[in-house]
Design a protein around this motif. Structure first.
Motif, PDB file in Angstrom:
ATOM      1  N   GLY A 198       0.802  -1.295  -0.071  1.00 20.94           N
ATOM      2  CA  GLY A 198      -0.007   0.162   0.034  1.00 20.94           C
ATOM      3  C   GLY A 198       0.870   1.377   0.146  1.00 20.94           C
ATOM      4  O   GLY A 198       0.649   2.231  -0.711  1.00 20.94           O
ATOM      5  N   VAL A 199       1.974   1.115   0.927  1.00 19.70           N
ATOM      6  CA  VAL A 199       2.820   2.302   0.749  1.00 19.70           C
ATOM      7  C   VAL A 199       3.539   2.519  -0.616  1.00 19.70           C
ATOM      8  O   VAL A 199       3.477   3.700  -1.177  1.00 19.70           O
ATOM      9  CB  VAL A 199       3.966   2.360   1.863  1.00 19.70           C
ATOM     10  N   ALA A 200       3.797   1.362  -1.297  1.00 19.90           N
ATOM     11  CA  ALA A 200       4.336   1.373  -2.677  1.00 19.90           C
ATOM     12  C   ALA A 200       3.477   1.876  -3.626  1.00 19.90           C
ATOM     13  O   ALA A 200       3.801   2.737  -4.482  1.00 19.90           O
ATOM     14  CB  ALA A 200       4.905  -0.045  -3.199  1.00 19.90           C
ATOM     15  N   LEU A 201       2.223   1.639  -3.506  1.00 26.63           N
ATOM     16  CA  LEU A 201       1.306   2.250  -4.564  1.00 26.63           C
ATOM     17  C   LEU A 201       1.216   3.751  -4.179  1.00 26.63           C
ATOM     18  O   LEU A 201       0.946   4.459  -5.192  1.00 26.63           O
ATOM     19  CB  LEU A 201      -0.010   1.504  -4.193  1.00 26.63           C
ATOM     20  N   GLN A 202       1.201   4.021  -2.950  1.00 27.01           N
ATOM     21  CA  GLN A 202       0.825   5.488  -2.544  1.00 27.01           C
ATOM     22  C   GLN A 202       2.338   6.254  -3.091  1.00 27.01           C
ATOM     23  O   GLN A 202       1.945   7.422  -3.621  1.00 27.01           O
ATOM     24  CB  GLN A 202       0.768   5.672  -1.296  1.00 27.01           C
ATOM     25  N   PHE A 203       3.169   5.900  -2.948  1.00 29.20           N
ATOM     26  CA  PHE A 203       4.493   6.445  -3.197  1.00 29.20           C
ATOM     27  C   PHE A 203       4.359   6.649  -4.991  1.00 29.20           C
ATOM     28  O   PHE A 203       4.962   7.604  -5.563  1.00 29.20           O
ATOM     29  CB  PHE A 203       5.922   5.628  -2.980  1.00 29.20           C
TER      30      PHE A 203
END
Length: 304
Positions: free
Chosen positions: A92-97
């Motif tokens: 989820g952090v990767a998608l947000q990044f």
């Protein structure tokens, strides 16, 4: 950074790869993969804020806050662009990044990732329940915690037909041990509240998946995942044009622990066979203006 300690590993040389761990884990979850990747890549594996050896302050534990932290870490390290690999919450952090900083994201690999559907194990939902903190403070007392961890590791070591249910308990034992720290429990609870409610995951990529049109994406899942259902991999295939989805047999929620050589091979193949995304402000503007299209994505799905 910003007065808070951030722990990380940086090793190897070559194109940069950022490894983001999952909820209540830390950078050591990648220990079996890092040496394999470091032979060819510059590997950065941080402890996200509130995890591992990083500080656990009263702070912003939202996906956007974590994405900002990764941008700042990469800037301090002098790295402009990366292939981002995220596991579980780290996905989820990767998608947000990738959404916030497309100009710095070359590719995206999601490993048993959050953000691809509503369902999540009820055990994570319970972290929000009244009395969870008090219960954990008892269950993580020295004698009790050691017995729990030993029992979990014993179950994890057993083979046979129950293996599909117990294979991830080694990682669960590590999580239980980390929760002995009250500050860690505080951080995890605030993090969970930001992304999950009683109905499941709050934040998904469904409404913004079309923005990945110009970004190479690969998805890897374990067939026996009991935390996030493997059918979410099909959601990724339907949402992200051009995504390549691989489901690993004999693997649970931690494919990078179950099959480190295979995950390293898949990542190397992904990087070697795709051109890095090149950010275009005009194209990004056009995508935002036009919104999601009805065009069916071209998807390659394979089982390994």
């Amino acid at each position: 950074m910003h007065g808070k300690r951030r722990a990380f590993i940086k090793t190897g040389s070559g194109p940069a790869v950022l490894l983001l761990h999952g909820l209540a884990c830390d950078r050591t979850t990648w220990d079996r993969v890092i040496p394999l990747l470091a032979e060819k890549y510059t590997v950065i594996a941080p402890d996200l804020l509130g995890h591992g050896l990083s500080d656990k302050p009263r702070a912003d534990y939202t996906l956007g806050g974590y994405a900002n932290g990764m941008r700042d870490l990469l800037t301090v390290l002098g790295i402009d662009k990366v292939t981002v690999v995220g596991h579980s919450f780290g996905g989820g952090v990767a998608l947000q990044f990738a959404y916030q900083f497309p100009e710095r994201t070359q590719r995206l690999m999601l490993v048993s990732s959050g953000g691809l559907g509503r369902e999540v194990t009820p055990l994570i939902k319970l972290i929000q329940a009244p009395g969870w903190e008090q219960t954990m403070s008892v269950l993580t007392l020295p004698g009790v915690r050691h017995l729990e961890a030993r029992a979990l590791r014993t179950l994890a070591s057993h083979g046979g037909p129950l293996r599909r249910y117990t294979r991830d308990l080694e990682e669960v034992a590590c999580i239980v041990e980390s929760w002995a720290d009250r500050r860690t429990r505080f951080a995890i609870r605030h993090l969970v509240r930001a992304v999950i409610d009683w109905r499941g995951q709050i934040v998904t990529m469904a409404d913004r998946a079309y923005l990945t049109e110009t970004m190479p994406m690969a998805v890897v899942w374990g067939r026996d995942d009991r935390v996030l259902p493997v059918r979410h991999a099909s959601n990724a295939a339907a949402l992200a044009p051009g995504a390549t989805v691989t489901v690993l047999e004999d693997s649970g929620h931690f494919p990078h622990r179950d099959h480190p050589e295979e995950l390293a091979r898949l990542l190397d193949e992904f990087v070697s066979t795709t051109a890095p995304s090149v950010y275009s402000r005009s194209r990004f503007r056009r995508l935002l203006r036009n919104g999601s299209t009805a065009k069916a994505p071209l998807v390659s799905v394979e089982t390994a």
